[in-house]
Design a protein around this motif. Structure first.
Motif, PDB file in Angstrom:
ATOM      1  N   VAL A  70       0.855  -1.194   0.000  1.00  0.00           N
ATOM      2  CA  VAL A  70       0.000   0.000   0.000  1.00  0.00           C
ATOM      3  C   VAL A  70       0.887   1.239   0.000  1.00  0.00           C
ATOM      4  O   VAL A  70       1.762   1.394   0.858  1.00  0.00           O
ATOM      5  N   LEU A  71       0.654   2.114  -0.968  1.00  0.00           N
ATOM      6  CA  LEU A  71       1.372   3.380  -1.102  1.00  0.00           C
ATOM      7  C   LEU A  71       0.436   4.519  -0.708  1.00  0.00           C
ATOM      8  O   LEU A  71      -0.659   4.645  -1.260  1.00  0.00           O
ATOM      9  N   VAL A  72       0.848   5.350   0.255  1.00  0.00           N
ATOM     10  CA  VAL A  72       0.054   6.501   0.707  1.00  0.00           C
ATOM     11  C   VAL A  72       0.697   7.769   0.170  1.00  0.00           C
ATOM     12  O   VAL A  72       1.888   8.011   0.386  1.00  0.00           O
ATOM     13  N   THR A  73      -0.089   8.602  -0.522  1.00  0.00           N
ATOM     14  CA  THR A  73       0.484   9.768  -1.177  1.00  0.00           C
ATOM     15  C   THR A  73      -0.099  11.074  -0.652  1.00  0.00           C
ATOM     16  O   THR A  73      -1.295  11.188  -0.410  1.00  0.00           O
ATOM     17  N   HIS A  74       0.792  12.048  -0.460  1.00  0.00           N
ATOM     18  CA  HIS A  74       0.444  13.436  -0.145  1.00  0.00           C
ATOM     19  C   HIS A  74      -0.454  13.567   1.084  1.00  0.00           C
ATOM     20  O   HIS A  74      -1.341  14.423   1.135  1.00  0.00           O
ATOM     21  N   PHE A  75      -0.189  12.739   2.083  1.00  0.00           N
ATOM     22  CA  PHE A  75      -0.913  12.809   3.350  1.00  0.00           C
ATOM     23  C   PHE A  75       0.023  13.208   4.486  1.00  0.00           C
ATOM     24  O   PHE A  75      -0.340  13.993   5.350  1.00  0.00           O
ATOM     25  N   TYR A  76       1.237  12.674   4.468  1.00  0.00           N
ATOM     26  CA  TYR A  76       2.227  12.958   5.502  1.00  0.00           C
ATOM     27  C   TYR A  76       3.185  14.055   5.040  1.00  0.00           C
ATOM     28  O   TYR A  76       3.481  14.179   3.852  1.00  0.00           O
ATOM     29  N   ASP A  77       3.697  14.819   5.998  1.00  0.00           N
ATOM     30  CA  ASP A  77       4.733  15.798   5.669  1.00  0.00           C
ATOM     31  C   ASP A  77       6.030  15.082   5.312  1.00  0.00           C
ATOM     32  O   ASP A  77       6.283  13.950   5.756  1.00  0.00           O
ATOM     33  N   GLU A  78       6.865  15.762   4.536  1.00  0.00           N
ATOM     34  CA  GLU A  78       8.117  15.167   4.082  1.00  0.00           C
ATOM     35  C   GLU A  78       9.083  14.860   5.229  1.00  0.00           C
ATOM     36  O   GLU A  78      10.045  14.109   5.048  1.00  0.00           O
ATOM     37  N   SER A  79       8.836  15.417   6.417  1.00  0.00           N
ATOM     38  CA  SER A  79       9.679  15.118   7.573  1.00  0.00           C
ATOM     39  C   SER A  79       9.278  13.820   8.271  1.00  0.00           C
ATOM     40  O   SER A  79       9.951  13.377   9.202  1.00  0.00           O
ATOM     41  N   SER A  80       8.188  13.218   7.836  1.00  0.00           N
ATOM     42  CA  SER A  80       7.692  12.005   8.485  1.00  0.00           C
ATOM     43  C   SER A  80       8.680  10.853   8.337  1.00  0.00           C
ATOM     44  O   SER A  80       9.316  10.694   7.292  1.00  0.00           O
ATOM     45  N   PRO A  81       8.800  10.017   9.355  1.00  0.00           N
ATOM     46  CA  PRO A  81       9.601   8.803   9.185  1.00  0.00           C
ATOM     47  C   PRO A  81       8.943   7.862   8.187  1.00  0.00           C
ATOM     48  O   PRO A  81       7.735   7.927   7.948  1.00  0.00           O
ATOM     49  N   ALA A  82       9.743   6.999   7.606  1.00  0.00           N
ATOM     50  CA  ALA A  82       9.235   6.028   6.633  1.00  0.00           C
ATOM     51  C   ALA A  82       8.446   4.937   7.349  1.00  0.00           C
ATOM     52  O   ALA A  82       8.598   4.720   8.551  1.00  0.00           O
ATOM     53  N   PRO A  83       7.584   4.223   6.609  1.00  0.00           N
ATOM     54  CA  PRO A  83       6.899   3.072   7.197  1.00  0.00           C
ATOM     55  C   PRO A  83       7.920   2.044   7.700  1.00  0.00           C
ATOM     56  O   PRO A  83       8.991   1.905   7.112  1.00  0.00           O
ATOM     57  N   PRO A  84       7.620   1.360   8.780  1.00  0.00           N
ATOM     58  CA  PRO A  84       6.341   1.349   9.507  1.00  0.00           C
ATOM     59  C   PRO A  84       6.256   2.374  10.631  1.00  0.00           C
ATOM     60  O   PRO A  84       5.303   2.363  11.397  1.00  0.00           O
ATOM     61  N   LYS A  85       7.262   3.274  10.746  1.00  0.00           N
ATOM     62  CA  LYS A  85       7.314   4.179  11.893  1.00  0.00           C
ATOM     63  C   LYS A  85       6.409   5.396  11.758  1.00  0.00           C
ATOM     64  O   LYS A  85       6.154   6.080  12.743  1.00  0.00           O
ATOM     65  N   ALA A 121       0.155  -0.888  10.487  1.00  0.00           N
ATOM     66  CA  ALA A 121      -0.852  -1.888  10.123  1.00  0.00           C
ATOM     67  C   ALA A 121      -0.628  -2.458   8.736  1.00  0.00           C
ATOM     68  O   ALA A 121      -1.037  -3.586   8.453  1.00  0.00           O
ATOM     69  N   GLY A 122      -0.001  -1.670   7.839  1.00  0.00           N
ATOM     70  CA  GLY A 122       0.185  -2.219   6.502  1.00  0.00           C
ATOM     71  C   GLY A 122       0.565  -1.228   5.423  1.00  0.00           C
ATOM     72  O   GLY A 122       0.425  -1.529   4.237  1.00  0.00           O
ATOM     73  N   VAL A 123       1.050  -0.032   5.782  1.00  0.00           N
ATOM     74  CA  VAL A 123       1.518   0.930   4.784  1.00  0.00           C
ATOM     75  C   VAL A 123       2.936   0.551   4.371  1.00  0.00           C
ATOM     76  O   VAL A 123       3.805   0.330   5.212  1.00  0.00           O
ATOM     77  N   THR A 124       3.166   0.496   3.062  1.00  0.00           N
ATOM     78  CA  THR A 124       4.460   0.071   2.525  1.00  0.00           C
ATOM     79  C   THR A 124       5.385   1.241   2.240  1.00  0.00           C
ATOM     80  O   THR A 124       6.590   1.175   2.496  1.00  0.00           O
ATOM     81  N   ALA A 125       4.828   2.332   1.669  1.00  0.00           N
ATOM     82  CA  ALA A 125       5.668   3.434   1.202  1.00  0.00           C
ATOM     83  C   ALA A 125       4.865   4.725   1.167  1.00  0.00           C
ATOM     84  O   ALA A 125       3.623   4.711   1.195  1.00  0.00           O
ATOM     85  N   LEU A 126       5.604   5.855   1.080  1.00  0.00           N
ATOM     86  CA  LEU A 126       4.986   7.175   1.070  1.00  0.00           C
ATOM     87  C   LEU A 126       5.475   8.000  -0.112  1.00  0.00           C
ATOM     88  O   LEU A 126       6.613   7.864  -0.550  1.00  0.00           O
ATOM     89  N   GLU A 127       4.607   8.865  -0.599  1.00  0.00           N
ATOM     90  CA  GLU A 127       4.983  10.063  -1.355  1.00  0.00           C
ATOM     91  C   GLU A 127       4.443  11.195  -0.512  1.00  0.00           C
ATOM     92  O   GLU A 127       3.249  11.249  -0.238  1.00  0.00           O
ATOM     93  N   THR A 128       5.319  12.085  -0.044  1.00  0.00           N
ATOM     94  CA  THR A 128       4.931  13.038   0.988  1.00  0.00           C
ATOM     95  C   THR A 128       4.715  14.440   0.431  1.00  0.00           C
ATOM     96  O   THR A 128       5.049  14.737  -0.712  1.00  0.00           O
ATOM     97  N   ALA A 129       4.166  15.303   1.292  1.00  0.00           N
ATOM     98  CA  ALA A 129       3.849  16.679   0.911  1.00  0.00           C
ATOM     99  C   ALA A 129       4.737  17.662   1.674  1.00  0.00           C
ATOM    100  O   ALA A 129       5.121  17.399   2.813  1.00  0.00           O
ATOM    101  N   PRO A 130       5.028  18.821   1.076  1.00  0.00           N
ATOM    102  CA  PRO A 130       5.905  19.806   1.729  1.00  0.00           C
ATOM    103  C   PRO A 130       5.132  20.773   2.618  1.00  0.00           C
ATOM    104  O   PRO A 130       5.262  21.994   2.499  1.00  0.00           O
ATOM    105  N   PHE A 131       4.317  20.252   3.533  1.00  0.00           N
ATOM    106  CA  PHE A 131       3.475  21.110   4.363  1.00  0.00           C
ATOM    107  C   PHE A 131       4.299  22.128   5.154  1.00  0.00           C
ATOM    108  O   PHE A 131       4.007  23.322   5.153  1.00  0.00           O
ATOM    109  N   TYR A 132       5.322  21.656   5.865  1.00  0.00           N
ATOM    110  CA  TYR A 132       6.087  22.549   6.737  1.00  0.00           C
ATOM    111  C   TYR A 132       6.963  23.491   5.921  1.00  0.00           C
ATOM    112  O   TYR A 132       7.141  24.661   6.290  1.00  0.00           O
ATOM    113  N   ARG A 133       7.509  22.993   4.812  1.00  0.00           N
ATOM    114  CA  ARG A 133       8.313  23.853   3.938  1.00  0.00           C
ATOM    115  C   ARG A 133       7.453  24.994   3.397  1.00  0.00           C
ATOM    116  O   ARG A 133       7.889  26.151   3.323  1.00  0.00           O
TER     117      ARG A 133
END
Length: 400
Positions: free
Chosen positions: A163-178, A184-196
């Protein structure tokens, strides 16, 4: 000398939220609250304005492409399948998903999307349908909240479906599973520059005001990155603008259409020195601008925001209260999402994170967004050649 007066515990809560979000230990929202920084000013004002002006110049330019990771053999993904569950239908999200579909078709991937209106029950139904179809990858696009889909994520993990989750977490977020709710089952992220984007908003107001910005920040604390983004904006103002002040208010997403305008108007009347209204998301702008006008502050107060929606850019183009919007390149985001997807589907393994650039839009460069403004103009096309090289392809760039 700098003084900080708190009318509530929001600054502490926001700072805590930033720490908790980064460590993925817990989540929560803050109640309606506000805080104000008051300063007597100092010789550091000019240094802060110089710093902010440099940042504005950096983010006001056409973004450059930075290679996100090693090459990936896209020929290995032909015949694979993806099931896409979008958040809600709007031009921003649809531009991203149209780009994803274009690239999937080019790569020979079967692409299925489940349209919905953003209800949790619909996300659950979509996810259950995806599990029944057994695709090679499920993509939560822009993104249904993983916290609401824990049983479904566990089922995907048990079935061996990434499962790939996109543009939900900020780019500073740790990678799955952290990352928060990822175990529960997220494999990878494409993140958003919210804080930037938040820092860019603060820097623009510092530079534009000559170090005399008095800011109303309109937040929505029920959106995961909102409290820490508010903290980022406030910290940037505190660090680089001794002569700036800020007040923040919370308007839940469900009340944007009914409460943003009246809240802005009331705050401008209560705090007549406010000269900037920073709406965290530019979907708020459509009611914030009338709120400024209702308060009789058009020409005295500028609205700034984030996302780069075309109506907000048109406000800038027309000189209609809107001073600046931090935009994101939707087509570029679609490319970044599919780069992660290709890596997962090819067996190369996902990158720890994949993120995309921002661009500050104001009167100095808004013409480059097109007339009328477009979601797809003004960000250059360096990413097309960049990703083509990574994927060893020569596909025509998607133009929307």
């Amino acid at each position: 000398m700098r003084h900080l007066r708190r009318r509530s515990g929001f600054v502490l809560v926001a700072g805590t939220a930033l720490t908790l979000f980064a460590s993925a230990c817990s989540s929560g929202t803050s109640p309606n609250s506000s805080s104000t920084q008051v300063s007597s000013g100092s010789a550091s004002d000019s240094a802060g304005v110089a710093y902010a002006s440099k940042q504005v110049s950096l983010y006001g330019a056409v973004p450059t492409f930075k290679t996100p990771g090693p090459p990936v053999d896209v020929s290995k993904v032909k015949g694979k399948s993806v099931f896409v569950i979008p958040l809600v239908p709007n031009p921003f999200n649809q531009s991203i998903q149209n780009t994803m579909q274009y690239l999937a078709n080019k790569a020979g991937i079967k692409y299925t999307i489940y349209p919905n209106q953003g209800l949790v029950s619909q996300w659950v139904q979509a996810f259950n349908q995806a599990l029944a179809q057994k695709p090679d990858l499920i993509i939560l696009s822009t993104a249904p909240d993983p916290r609401e889909l824990q049983p479904q994520l566990r089922a995907a993990k048990a079935a061996g479906i990434p499962v790939l989750v996109t543009h939900f977490y900020d780019e500073s977020s740790p990678a799955p599973p952290k990352c928060l709710a990822c175990g529960a089952g997220v494999t990878a992220l494409e993140t958003a520059p919210f804080y930037r984007a938040g820092r860019a908003e603060a820097d623009w107001m510092i530079a534009d005001s000559g170090g005399k910005a008095h800011v109303l920040i309109v937040s929505s604390n029920d959106i995961l990155p909102s409290p820490p983004t508010v903290a980022v904006i406030e910290n940037e103002l505190k660090a680089h603008c001794p002569g700036c002040t800020y007040t923040d208010v919370n308007v839940p997403v469900s009340e944007w259409n009914t409460k943003v305008g009246s809240t802005v108007s009331a705050q401008l009347q209560q705090h007549p020195d406010i000269n900037y209204v920073d709406c965290l998301y530019d979907a708020m702008v459509q009611t914030a601008v009338p709120g400024v006008q209702l308060a009789g502050k058009a020409g005295q107060v500028k609205v700034v925001s984030y996302n780069g929606s075309t109506f907000a850019l048109k406000y800038i183009q027309d000189g209609n209260v809107m001073g600046m919007d931090v935009g994101e390149p939707t087509v570029w985001i679609g490319y970044a999402v599919m780069d992660q997807a290709f890596r997962i589907l090819s067996g190369a393994g996902a990158l720890p994170n994949e993120t995309t650039p921002i661009r500050i839009w104001d009167k100095s460069n808004i013409a480059q967004a097109g007339t009328p403004p477009s979601l797809t103009q003004g960000y250059g096309n360096a990413y097309v050649a960049g990703y083509d090289k990574l994927w060893s392809v020569t596909w025509p760039g998607y133009t929307g």
